[in-house]
Write a protein that holds these residues in place. Structure first.
Motif, PDB file in Angstrom:
ATOM      1  N   HIS A  73      48.232  63.710  86.392  1.00 21.68           N
ATOM      2  CA  HIS A  73      49.508  63.003  86.311  1.00 21.68           C
ATOM      3  C   HIS A  73      49.802  62.713  84.842  1.00 21.68           C
ATOM      4  N   THR A  74      51.046  62.940  84.443  1.00 23.68           N
ATOM      5  CA  THR A  74      51.401  62.727  83.044  1.00 23.68           C
ATOM      6  C   THR A  74      52.907  62.638  82.878  1.00 23.68           C
ATOM      7  N   ASP A  75      53.310  62.004  81.797  1.00 21.65           N
ATOM      8  CA  ASP A  75      54.702  62.061  81.336  1.00 21.65           C
ATOM      9  C   ASP A  75      54.824  62.956  80.110  1.00 21.65           C
ATOM     10  N   ASN A  76      53.708  63.512  79.672  1.00 15.72           N
ATOM     11  CA  ASN A  76      53.674  64.314  78.448  1.00 15.72           C
ATOM     12  C   ASN A  76      54.057  65.750  78.789  1.00 15.72           C
ATOM     13  N   GLU A  77      55.284  66.134  78.456  1.00 16.64           N
ATOM     14  CA  GLU A  77      55.774  67.463  78.816  1.00 16.64           C
ATOM     15  C   GLU A  77      54.984  68.566  78.113  1.00 16.64           C
ATOM     16  N   ARG A  78      54.573  68.298  76.887  1.00 16.86           N
ATOM     17  CA  ARG A  78      53.826  69.322  76.150  1.00 16.86           C
ATOM     18  C   ARG A  78      52.486  69.621  76.831  1.00 16.86           C
ATOM     19  N   VAL A  79      51.804  68.591  77.279  1.00 20.43           N
ATOM     20  CA  VAL A  79      50.535  68.782  77.981  1.00 20.43           C
ATOM     21  C   VAL A  79      50.762  69.515  79.292  1.00 20.43           C
ATOM     22  N   TRP A  80      51.805  69.131  80.008  1.00 22.84           N
ATOM     23  CA  TRP A  80      52.128  69.784  81.279  1.00 22.84           C
ATOM     24  C   TRP A  80      52.396  71.280  81.077  1.00 22.84           C
ATOM     25  N   GLU A  81      53.167  71.597  80.066  1.00 24.70           N
ATOM     26  CA  GLU A  81      53.465  73.011  79.783  1.00 24.70           C
ATOM     27  C   GLU A  81      52.218  73.758  79.332  1.00 24.70           C
ATOM     28  N   TYR A  82      51.378  73.085  78.563  1.00 25.13           N
ATOM     29  CA  TYR A  82      50.135  73.719  78.104  1.00 25.13           C
ATOM     30  C   TYR A  82      49.272  74.132  79.293  1.00 25.13           C
ATOM     31  N   LEU A  83      49.044  73.224  80.228  1.00 26.06           N
ATOM     32  CA  LEU A  83      48.187  73.527  81.374  1.00 26.06           C
ATOM     33  C   LEU A  83      48.805  74.570  82.288  1.00 26.06           C
ATOM     34  N   ASN A  84      50.119  74.562  82.384  1.00 24.32           N
ATOM     35  CA  ASN A  84      50.774  75.530  83.265  1.00 24.32           C
ATOM     36  C   ASN A  84      50.664  76.965  82.756  1.00 24.32           C
TER      37      ASN A  84
ATOM     38  N   HIS B 257      54.086  58.741  87.078  1.00 21.73           N
ATOM     39  CA  HIS B 257      54.396  59.763  86.094  1.00 21.73           C
ATOM     40  C   HIS B 257      55.336  60.856  86.604  1.00 21.73           C
ATOM     41  N   LYS B 258      56.045  61.462  85.647  1.00 29.04           N
ATOM     42  CA  LYS B 258      57.030  62.492  85.951  1.00 29.04           C
ATOM     43  C   LYS B 258      56.381  63.738  86.530  1.00 29.04           C
ATOM     44  N   TYR B 259      55.247  64.122  85.977  1.00 32.54           N
ATOM     45  CA  TYR B 259      54.553  65.332  86.413  1.00 32.54           C
ATOM     46  C   TYR B 259      53.271  64.946  87.142  1.00 32.54           C
ATOM     47  N   GLN B 260      53.157  65.394  88.376  1.00 34.79           N
ATOM     48  CA  GLN B 260      51.974  65.117  89.179  1.00 34.79           C
ATOM     49  C   GLN B 260      51.641  66.361  89.989  1.00 34.79           C
ATOM     50  N   GLY B 261      50.354  66.617  90.162  1.00 27.39           N
ATOM     51  CA  GLY B 261      49.999  67.771  90.973  1.00 27.39           C
ATOM     52  C   GLY B 261      48.519  68.058  90.943  1.00 27.39           C
ATOM     53  N   MET B 262      48.152  69.115  91.655  1.00 22.97           N
ATOM     54  CA  MET B 262      46.779  69.598  91.698  1.00 22.97           C
ATOM     55  C   MET B 262      46.766  71.087  91.359  1.00 22.97           C
ATOM     56  N   PRO B 263      45.819  71.523  90.521  1.00 20.11           N
ATOM     57  CA  PRO B 263      45.725  72.955  90.230  1.00 20.11           C
ATOM     58  C   PRO B 263      45.267  73.720  91.468  1.00 20.11           C
ATOM     59  N   ARG B 264      45.971  74.798  91.778  1.00 25.87           N
ATOM     60  CA  ARG B 264      45.701  75.544  93.012  1.00 25.87           C
ATOM     61  C   ARG B 264      44.240  75.966  93.130  1.00 25.87           C
ATOM     62  N   GLU B 265      43.653  76.411  92.030  1.00 23.35           N
ATOM     63  CA  GLU B 265      42.278  76.906  92.065  1.00 23.35           C
ATOM     64  C   GLU B 265      41.281  75.939  91.439  1.00 23.35           C
TER      65      GLU B 265
END
Length: 382
Positions: free
Chosen positions: A61-72, A186-194
């Protein structure tokens, strides 16, 4: 080509290593464990097929868009909302404390405005500047909710009275006056599929990164590298010369059965009489998957001792002198920067860990390009 070392193959070490090799350097990553991803390590359970969080659940979970884009870049995140339940006094309630919790607990059907006024009457307004965890809770939710949901759980989690813990542990107002039971804001929340391990493996998948698992790193090896980024325990780096900083560690009791064990991913146990703090049912962290069998971990918190895996830094007042002395020693250590949760002795969420690692590696490249000195700490421990 300069050759760096990153100690620890968790998110800190992996992100730093990847940033440096993409700038043209070479990095060797060391980890004493048999796997990457540190305490975020996930793996498929061979019996059930469930993706298991081996060191306890991690929800991103994060509000940091840069981190979210990095992991994606390295994974597909699946929608996931963390909805925690708790058992107190033999009854199940919704967490964090929200309008449903309040109405259930007090046997009422209050509106948001009515509940807010009601809790204000429960709260101890004589506590103007809360200094301890207990004072913070009493100030905002009052005695009944504090004793039902916070006191026993906190005592088990931290191994000491809430009167000894700082108010900062309860950072936000621990109550909501609506029916929102999403544990995070937080704006971005989720679980990595793998799972998380697959992310770290992909971050480390670069020809100029060498990964050495089951390979502890010693202080004597620093001289072999142009610079070392150390994400292990700062006191451990100095072989605990000044004593051990306080950590909590976790023990897990495995529960296996068919079907659905508890109907949710996380069930807290608020009563002090129950020895474990919570039970995590791992297949619920991957709701897009279907499994006939289930795997759960009951989680027990205790003082971290020699040979244990450190989880949460305690940071009680009596440790501040020792921490300052270790910081002083670290600043005098040439060629090493201390990073991450253990290296800086701070509790860090995953997104903060990743953001700090990205910033640290970029700052390091800027400093070295100008031949400026590199600090022992890019993020201050105190």
């Amino acid at each position: 080509m300069t050759h760096f070392a990153a100690i620890g193959a968790g998110f800190s070490g992996a992100v730093i290593a990847r940033t440096l090799v993409e700038a043209g350097h070479r990095v060797t990553v060391f980890d004493a464990r048999t796997h990457v991803a540190g305490n975020c390590h996930t793996e498929r359970d061979p019996e059930s097929g469930v993706m298991v969080h081996k060191y306890g659940p991690h929800i991103f979970h994060t509000d940091n868009e840069r981190v979210w884009e990095y992991l994606n870049q390295y994974t597909e995140f699946m929608p996931y909302t963390n909805r925690v339940k708790t058992i107190s006094g033999g009854k199940v309630y919704s967490l964090p404390i929200n309008l449903l919790t309040i109405n259930q607990f007090f046997g009422e059907a209050m509106s948001p405005a009515e509940a807010r006024a009601f809790i204000e009457k429960q709260a101890d307004l004589n506590i103007e500047d809360p200094q301890t965890f207990e004072e913070q809770a009493l100030r905002f939710v009052g005695k009944d909710l504090y004793e039902a949901f916070f006191k026993g759980y906190t005592q088990k989690q931290w191994g000491c009275s809430p009167t000894q813990l700082p108010a900062s542990i309860l950072k936000r107002l621990p109550v909501r006056f609506n029916y929102d039971d999403n544990y995070f804001f937080h704006k971005y929340q989720g679980m990595p599929r793998e799972g998380y391990t697959a992310i770290v493996e992909k971050i480390l998948d670069h020809p100029n990164i060498s990964v050495r698992l089951s390979t502890p790193f010693s202080r004597s090896q620093v001289k072999d590298y142009d610079h070392v980024f150390y994400s292990g325990p700062v006191d451990g780096y100095f072989n605990y010369e000044l004593g051990r900083l306080g950590y909590r560690t976790l023990d897990f009791k495995e529960i296996r059965t068919d079907g659905d064990y508890q109907g949710c991913a996380v069930m807290n146990y608020a009563d002090e009489s129950v020895p474990y703090t919570r039970i995590a049912e791992h297949k619920h962290f991957s709701p897009w998957e279907e499994h006939d069998k289930t795997v759960c971990f009951a989680e027990y918190s205790r003082t971290c001792e020699s040979g244990d895996i450190p989880y949460y830094p305690v940071r009680l007042a009596q440790e501040q002198t020792m921490l300052r002395d270790y910081i002083k020693k670290a600043r005098a250590e040439p060629g090493v920067s201390f990073v991450g949760r253990l290296g800086t002795y701070r509790y860090l969420d995953m997104d903060v860990t990743i953001a700090e690692a990205m910033h640290l590696a970029e700052s390091f490249l800027e400093l070295t390009a100008k031949n400026n000195p590199v600090p022992a700490f890019f993020n201050e421990p105190i």
